[in-house]
Design a protein around this motif. Structure first.
Motif: not given
Length: 320
Positions: A218-219, A248-254
């Motif tokens: 999940i990001w 917008m920036i969504a962050a997770g494994r990248h």
């Protein structure tokens, strides 16, 4: 200045600063205990579980996209000494939590809900706007202020779990093959999960700081706008500002720049590279008035100690 005058000045500080701090803390206590009402809301809902990220030194690579001669280069990495604690939800917002907002008609239904998902499964299929609606609803229900974290705050909280998206290629390199190979290897690491279905809380472990499940499938939405900078021209290519930003920036494994209206990342909205498996979020709790004053007081005292002022005050009092 005579020695007597110098001592008098320090003694004045020794009296004024504690009295000023006492006055501020007294006002804060009056608000907190209800003697002074500044529109504080009554909590109708228990607040989500949070972890407190203690202040520490932190290295952060900027989320901004940097270019030189038309080629993407690694964003700078800087060392920052964070001085205030951060209260952030330990887990991503769950379906059960989000359903409360839906029931109050303050949030839309999440997209693509699975019939097999349990209440403790993180909510997915939510847009940036949906996350903002939930944060506003939760703030009203708990009497606390909740908001989306910035990319910096999420990286700070996730610590060892936060990815470093650097290509590792010298910014001055003119060999396109090196850059192509580095980008290929990075995208290979970003390959989609073998099982992208959202999993129950606790399925993806905990970071060194106690943040759960970051970097799973999940990001998480952040409040950081995607920006682009041309290093050669020393100009910002694209910086729409906080009120006009549509990516917008969504962050997770990248990190993944996503359009604010997107709920299903596989359906578009990702600028380049592998799309996220799912979009969800967790929130930061903004400190209350008393907490802010306490933090301020600690910083003032720490600065006074670091600057030797309290030591000088003690000497002047002893001499008096």
């Amino acid at each position: 200045m005579t020695p007597h005058a110098e001592t008098t000045g320090v003694s004045g500080i020794s009296i004024a600063l504690p009295l000023a701090l006492l006055a501020v803390l007294s006002a804060a206590l009056a608000v907190e205990t209800g003697f002074v009402n500044i529109g504080r809301r009554d909590a109708a809902l228990a607040a989500p579980e949070t972890v407190i990220i203690a202040p520490h030194e932190f290295q952060y690579r900027d989320a901004t996209e940097y270019f030189r001669r038309g080629l993407a280069v690694d964003a700078p990495k800087r060392k920052t000494n964070v001085r205030t604690p951060l209260a952030i939800m330990k887990y991503q917002t769950s379906l059960a939590e989000y359903d409360g907002c839906v029931a109050d008609r303050a949030c839309p239904e999440p997209e693509g809900r699975s019939a097999t998902s349990g209440d403790d499964t993180p909510v997915t299929g939510v847009s940036y706007e949906d996350a903002l609606r939930y944060a506003n609803w939760l703030s009203q229900k708990t009497g606390k202020t909740w908001r989306l974290p910035t990319d910096f705050e999420l990286a700070y909280a996730a610590a060892d779990r936060f990815p470093d998206d650097a290509l590792g290629v010298d910014a001055d390199s003119k060999n396109p093959a090196l850059r192509w190979l580095a980008d290929y290897e990075r995208e290979a690491r970003r390959a989609a999960s073998s099982d992208p279905a959202p999993q129950p809380r606790g399925s993806f472990g905990v970071s060194q700081t106690g943040l759960a499940d970051f970097g799973g499938n999940i990001w998480e939405w952040t409040s950081t706008c995607n920006k682009r900078v041309d290093l050669e021209k020393e100009t910002v290519i694209d910086d729409p500002g906080p009120t006009d930003c549509g990516i917008m920036i969504a962050a997770g494994r990248h990190r993944a720049p996503m359009s604010t209206f997107v709920r299903n990342p596989k359906g578009g909205g990702c600028s380049v590279g592998s799309p996220p498996d799912n979009l969800g979020f967790r929130l930061v709790r903004q400190p209350g008035f008393v907490e802010s004053i306490e933090d301020f007081t600690r910083h003032v005292v720490a600065d006074m100690i670091g600057g030797g002022l309290l030591k000088g005050v003690q000497r002047s009092d002893d001499e008096g």
